[in-house]
Design a protein around this motif. Structure first.
Motif: not given
Ligand SMILES: C[S@@+](CC[C@H](N)C(=O)[O-])C[C@H]1O[C@@H](n2cnc3c(N)ncnc32)[C@H](O)[C@@H]1O
Length: 189
Positions: A34, A36, A39-40, A55-56, A81-84, A98-99, A104
């Motif tokens: 995830g 985004s 930044r990480n 990230d999806n 990639y869809d983490i689900n 993180t966050v 999900l």
């Molecule tokens: C709040 S952001 C956190 C980004 C980063 N981990 C950080 O610490 O700044 C949540 C991220 O999760 C991604 N995300 C949400 N559902 C997802 C999924 N099913 N598969 C992959 N990424 C997903 C969103 O697109 C978003 O970029």
């Protein structure tokens, strides 16, 4: 001294728990789940990690890929990639999420965590930061998934909890809720 790419590209600094984790985790293959717009991933890359960033959101991955291309970064592999799906295909020394878990499908989270654990190398680390919903701090945000008290700790039985807390935090919009924060190390063998 190398340029801080997060500043150069107007991104927030890396998550403070990612920065803190780097004092425990030696540079290795890391998965940023995830990511985004990176930044990480950019921070970890600058610390010498080989980063897979997923990230999806294709737009987020495209933004990160543009930075990777512009800077000629060799150690970030950005993928949609869809983490689900819970179907990682490689093993990592460090997996950071993180966050992100709170976005999900709740029906998938247990499988996602099991998949993260299975794809962590012996002696490797998982970092998770995720919203909680508790009796004293009901989650004020409409996240699809939140942890109950102790739920994340229970999912990591048998791992060394380098850091674990369920502290109250404040979101950008001022909402106050608890977050489960965990850096856990898998047994070496
Ligand atoms: C709040 S952001 C956190 C980004 C980063 N981990 C950080 O610490 O700044 C949540 C991220 O999760 C991604 N995300 C949400 N559902 C997802 C999924 N099913 N598969 C992959 N990424 C997903 C969103 O697109 C978003 O970029």
């Amino acid at each position: 001294m190398s340029v801080d790419l997060n500043i150069r590209y107007g991104l927030n600094p890396a998550h403070s728990e990612v920065v803190e984790a780097c004092s425990h985790v030696e540079p290795c293959q890391v998965l940023d789940m995830g990511c985004s717009n990176g930044r990480n991933a950019l921070y970890l890359s600058q610390q010498g990690f080989n980063v897979t960033a997923v990230d999806n959101n294709p737009n987020a991955i495209a933004m990160l890929q543009q930075i990777v291309n512009e800077e000629g970064i060799a150690n970030i592999n950005a993928q949609v990639y869809d983490i689900n799906n819970a179907q990682l295909t490689e093993d990592f020394g460090f997996i950071a999420c993180t966050v992100t878990l709170m976005f999900l499908d709740p029906a998938c989270v247990a499988a996602v965590i099991a998949d993260m654990q299975a794809h962590t190398l012996p002696g490797g680390y998982n970092l998770i930061v995720c919203a909680m919903n508790t009796a004293d701090y009901p989650c004020p945000m409409p996240f699809p998934f939140t942890f109950d008290e102790g739920e994340l700790r229970d999912a990591y039985q048998g791992w060394e909890l380098v850091k674990y807390n369920e502290d109250v935090g404040t979101m950008h919009n001022g909402a106050r809720l608890k977050f489960a924060t965990m850096l856990a190390r898998k047994a070496s063998q």
